[in-house]
Design a protein around this motif. Structure first.
Motif, PDB file in Angstrom:
ATOM      1  N   THR A   2     -19.169   2.006  30.692  1.00  0.00           N
ATOM      2  CA  THR A   2     -17.761   1.831  30.986  1.00  0.00           C
ATOM      3  C   THR A   2     -17.545   0.413  31.496  1.00  0.00           C
ATOM      4  OG1 THR A   2     -18.199   2.717  33.170  1.00  0.00           O
ATOM      5  CG2 THR A   2     -17.351   4.245  31.547  1.00  0.00           C
ATOM      6  N   GLY A   6     -13.948   1.456  35.065  1.00  0.00           N
ATOM      7  CA  GLY A   6     -14.387   2.827  34.842  1.00  0.00           C
ATOM      8  C   GLY A   6     -13.818   3.422  33.577  1.00  0.00           C
ATOM      9  N   ASP A 115     -16.377  16.058  27.292  1.00  0.00           N
ATOM     10  CA  ASP A 115     -16.797  16.101  28.697  1.00  0.00           C
ATOM     11  C   ASP A 115     -17.576  17.378  28.990  1.00  0.00           C
ATOM     12  OD1 ASP A 115     -15.880  13.653  29.559  1.00  0.00           O
ATOM     13  OD2 ASP A 115     -13.949  14.411  30.266  1.00  0.00           O
ATOM     14  N   GLY A 118     -20.978  16.943  27.819  1.00  0.00           N
ATOM     15  CA  GLY A 118     -21.718  15.835  28.424  1.00  0.00           C
ATOM     16  C   GLY A 118     -21.933  14.681  27.464  1.00  0.00           C
ATOM     17  N   GLN A 120     -21.627  11.124  25.840  1.00  0.00           N
ATOM     18  CA  GLN A 120     -21.312   9.789  26.384  1.00  0.00           C
ATOM     19  C   GLN A 120     -20.575   8.927  25.378  1.00  0.00           C
ATOM     20  OE1 GLN A 120     -24.944   8.136  27.894  1.00  0.00           O
ATOM     21  NE2 GLN A 120     -24.987   9.589  29.592  1.00  0.00           N
ATOM     22  N   THR A 152     -11.618  10.815  31.556  1.00  0.00           N
ATOM     23  CA  THR A 152     -12.810  11.340  30.863  1.00  0.00           C
ATOM     24  C   THR A 152     -14.057  10.680  31.431  1.00  0.00           C
ATOM     25  OG1 THR A 152     -13.926  11.552  28.722  1.00  0.00           O
ATOM     26  CG2 THR A 152     -12.559   9.601  29.017  1.00  0.00           C
ATOM     27  N   ARG A 153     -15.178  11.381  31.280  1.00  0.00           N
ATOM     28  CA  ARG A 153     -16.471  10.779  31.645  1.00  0.00           C
ATOM     29  C   ARG A 153     -17.140  10.147  30.439  1.00  0.00           C
ATOM     30  NH1 ARG A 153     -16.638  15.539  34.146  1.00  0.00           N
ATOM     31  NH2 ARG A 153     -18.164  16.372  32.688  1.00  0.00           N
ATOM     32  N   GLU A 155     -18.169   7.450  27.863  1.00  0.00           N
ATOM     33  CA  GLU A 155     -18.317   6.014  28.134  1.00  0.00           C
ATOM     34  C   GLU A 155     -17.902   5.133  26.965  1.00  0.00           C
ATOM     35  OE1 GLU A 155     -22.277   5.368  29.578  1.00  0.00           O
ATOM     36  OE2 GLU A 155     -21.910   6.603  31.357  1.00  0.00           O
TER      37      GLU A 155
END
Ligand code: ADP
Length: 182
Positions: A2, A6, A115, A118, A120, A152-153, A155
């Motif tokens: 990121t 972020g 997400d 998991g 990326q 969102t997580r 990247e």
């Protein structure tokens, strides 16, 4: 990776989504989940029968009436380099009815599924801009605005555009929204 804020890194490129080395690729599916033309056909063809097998199981369980427009669900990516395919159903373009909230839902819900998995890195095609006839210049703005505003997580968010016109439309949309993309 990121960036300092972020926010996920945004990448725009011309290419074939079935070749992307990412955790998850998004499929512009139809609600039957049983395959179709365009990007859907390419994903099933190159990913092999495992994907269709999981799609049939989804139809037999959660989605007996099909996957509703705007929703998203994951399966294996079979033989593709990605681990997962996230199937989402874009709206058919209508000149008389504004369906842009549904197109935004596809992007938001695909990121939610990413997400949960998991993932990326995720790759999107230009959802609804093929058989579903959404003008790509407009679809690009909706797609990029939505992913840039969705927490969102993930990247890296990659848009994989199949031709020069779609790539130019996404680059122009990123500029107009003040988003940096490479
Ligand atoms: P929809 O029914 O949502 O319009 P389509 O698959 O017909 O879905 O088209 C969506 C977009 O995907 C179109 O811009 C089309 O050019 C593009 N496309 C088709 N095949 C691929 C592929 N292998 N990789 C990336 N994009 C693709």
């Amino acid at each position: 990776m990121t960036d300092a804020s972020g926010a996920p890194r945004l990448t725009l490129l011309r290419g074939d989504i079935t070749e992307q080395q990412v955790d998850a690729i998004v499929n512009a599916a139809n609600s039957s989940l049983l395959g179709g033309g365009g990007v859907d056909g390419a994903i099933h063809r190159r990913g092999g029968p495992e994907i269709l097998k999981e799609c049939r199981a989804l139809r037999a369980s959660h989605y007996g009436r099909g996957l509703p427009t705007g929703q998203a669900v994951a399966t294996t990516a079979g033989r593709l380099p990605a681990r997962w395919v996230i199937h989402t159903v874009g709206p058919v373009f209508s000149a008389s009815e504004d369906r842009s909230a549904l197109l935004a839902d596809c992007h938001r819900n695909s990121l939610l599924v990413a997400d949960e998995l998991g993932a990326q890195a995720i790759a999107f095609p230009a959802i609804s801009t093929g058989v579903y006839r959404w003008p790509v210049e407009d679809a690009a703005v909706i797609a990029l605005r939505t992913v840039s505003q969705s927490p969102t997580r993930v990247e890296e968010i990659r848009f994989v555009l199949f031709d020069d016109r779609a790539l130019a439309a996404f680059q122009q949309a990123a500029d107009s929204l003040g988003l940096s993309a490479n």
